[in-house]
Design a protein around this motif. Structure first.
Motif, short mmCIF file in Angstrom:
data_model
loop_
_atom_site.label_atom_id
_atom_site.label_comp_id
_atom_site.label_asym_id
_atom_site.label_seq_id
_atom_site.Cartn_x
_atom_site.Cartn_y
_atom_site.Cartn_z
N ASP A 106 -9.37 -6.15 -12.35
CA ASP A 106 -9.15 -7.45 -11.71
C ASP A 106 -7.86 -7.34 -10.90
O ASP A 106 -6.77 -7.45 -11.45
N ALA A 107 -8.01 -7.10 -9.61
CA ALA A 107 -6.82 -6.85 -8.79
C ALA A 107 -6.98 -7.44 -7.41
O ALA A 107 -8.09 -7.54 -6.88
N SER A 108 -5.86 -7.84 -6.84
CA SER A 108 -5.79 -8.33 -5.47
C SER A 108 -4.81 -7.45 -4.70
O SER A 108 -3.81 -6.99 -5.26
N LEU A 109 -5.08 -7.26 -3.42
CA LEU A 109 -4.23 -6.44 -2.56
C LEU A 109 -3.79 -7.26 -1.36
O LEU A 109 -4.61 -7.90 -0.69
N ALA A 110 -2.49 -7.21 -1.08
CA ALA A 110 -1.95 -7.84 0.13
C ALA A 110 -1.18 -6.79 0.91
O ALA A 110 -0.23 -6.20 0.39
N ILE A 111 -1.61 -6.52 2.14
CA ILE A 111 -0.90 -5.61 3.03
C ILE A 111 -0.15 -6.46 4.05
O ILE A 111 -0.76 -7.24 4.79
N ILE A 112 1.17 -6.32 4.07
CA ILE A 112 2.00 -7.13 4.96
C ILE A 112 2.29 -6.36 6.23
O ILE A 112 2.85 -5.26 6.19
N GLY A 113 1.88 -6.91 7.34
CA GLY A 113 2.08 -6.26 8.63
C GLY A 113 3.56 -6.13 8.99
O GLY A 113 4.37 -7.01 8.68
N ASN A 114 3.90 -4.99 9.60
CA ASN A 114 5.26 -4.72 10.10
C ASN A 114 6.29 -4.64 8.97
O ASN A 114 7.48 -4.80 9.21
N ALA A 115 5.84 -4.40 7.73
CA ALA A 115 6.76 -4.36 6.59
C ALA A 115 7.03 -2.93 6.15
O ALA A 115 6.12 -2.12 6.03
N SER A 116 8.30 -2.64 5.88
CA SER A 116 8.72 -1.33 5.40
C SER A 116 8.58 -1.25 3.88
O SER A 116 8.05 -2.17 3.24
N HIS A 117 9.09 -0.18 3.31
CA HIS A 117 9.03 0.02 1.86
C HIS A 117 9.75 -1.10 1.11
O HIS A 117 9.34 -1.49 0.02
N THR A 118 10.80 -1.65 1.69
CA THR A 118 11.58 -2.72 1.07
C THR A 118 11.32 -4.06 1.76
O THR A 118 12.14 -4.97 1.67
N PHE A 119 10.19 -4.16 2.45
CA PHE A 119 9.82 -5.39 3.16
C PHE A 119 10.92 -5.81 4.14
O PHE A 119 11.23 -6.97 4.29
N ASN A 120 11.49 -4.75 4.76
CA ASN A 120 12.50 -4.87 5.82
C ASN A 120 13.85 -5.39 5.32
O ASN A 120 14.71 -5.75 6.12
N ALA A 121 14.05 -5.42 4.03
CA ALA A 121 15.35 -5.80 3.47
C ALA A 121 16.27 -4.58 3.45
O ALA A 121 15.82 -3.44 3.35
#
Length: 288
Positions: free
Chosen positions: A230-245
């Motif tokens: 039971d899993a969901s996947l979200a791929i965030i566009g333009n995001a780096s390994h740290t979500f650009n932080a």
């Protein structure tokens, strides 16, 4: 502990090494969230304090902590204990996670528990999930899908020299690793199989990955989801390994805000819900 408070704590690892952490106390909390940092990470890096505060604002208790051998000593911002870092292993980190979960659950015994792990911490969360009492869900941010991440040539040279040098790009420190992590994997390969652990996961899973992840390809997140019940996947566009932080966190990137929003929605949706109990009983539950 009043709502909105941040309580610092120190406990001992199985080896007697300090594990330092912080508990963020949300108002009328409905769940406990334990955040697991990754390789060369620490509880005060970049987005972890911000993420803990954001999640606490959703009526959650949030725990962030330093692994005992992550290299951080008395100074929370400095890798002053590279001697500890050198001999870190996955098995030690799993023991640290058990100790922290036990500590936090003893203080909030009525709350369901969620694990949120980033990068290597995502892998550790997945490996340790089956040992966490009252676990209701796991969020893996930019997770690794396998522990053995070294090619044969690297391993041969590592064992020949007795060390592997890893450069911290932020601090420019050379962070040396002994073969302890290799020995640990060879002794415990079955126990440290992340994809196998995912197939045994008995709670819902959310994987959030960036499509520009420069450290862990998003295909590893997809692979993890493909093995889960039971899993969901979200791929965030333009995001780096740290979500650009970055560290320090000067501003909050929109990609990081989205990852935090997805995490908060997952936790608050599944905290104590009937869908989790139905899933554990083997009934069909649709992923979000």
């Amino acid at each position: 502990m009043r709502p909105g408070a941040v309580m610092q704590f120190t406990i001992e690892s199985d080896e007697g090494i300090p594990i330092r952490g912080d508990l963020h106390i949300g108002e009328r909390p409905r769940a406990l969230v334990v955040i697991v940092h990754g390789f060369k990470g620490f509880k005060d890096w970049g987005f972890f304090p911000w993420l803990a505060g954001e999640l606490a604002g959703h009526r959650l208790v949030v725990c962030r902590f330093n692994m005992s051998r992550n290299g951080i000593g008395d100074d929370p911002e400095t890798f002053g204990r590279l001697d500890l870092f050198a001999d870190d292993t996955y098995s030690i980190e799993l023991a640290d996670l058990r100790a922290v979960v036990r500590y936090a659950q003893e203080r909030f015994p009525s709350l369901p528990t969620f694990l949120v792990g980033h990068s290597r911490g995502g892998g550790v969360a997945l490996l340790g999930a089956e040992e966490v009492p009252r676990l209701e869900g796991v969020v893996a941010l930019s997770p690794i899908a396998r522990v053995d991440r070294w090619d044969e040539e690297t391993i041969r040279e590592w064992r020949r020299k007795g060390t592997l040098d890893v450069v911290n790009q932020r601090t420019q420190q050379v962070m040396r690793m002994s073969p302890a992590v290799l020995d640990d994997f060879e002794r415990n390969a079955e126990r440290l199989d992340i994809l196998s652990a995912v197939t045994r996961l008995q709670v819902p899973l959310l994987v959030v990955h960036g499509d520009r992840d420069e450290s862990v390809p998003s295909d590893e997140g997809r692979l993890i989801v493909s093995r889960a019940g039971d899993a969901s996947l979200a791929i965030i566009g333009n995001a780096s390994h740290t979500f650009n932080a970055i560290h320090p966190l000067i501003h909050v990137p929109v990609e990081l805000s989205l990852a935090a929003e997805l995490t908060a929605h997952f936790v608050t949706s599944y905290a104590g819900t009937e869908s989790v109990r139905r899933f554990r009983n083997g009934e069909n539950v649709a992923s979000g």
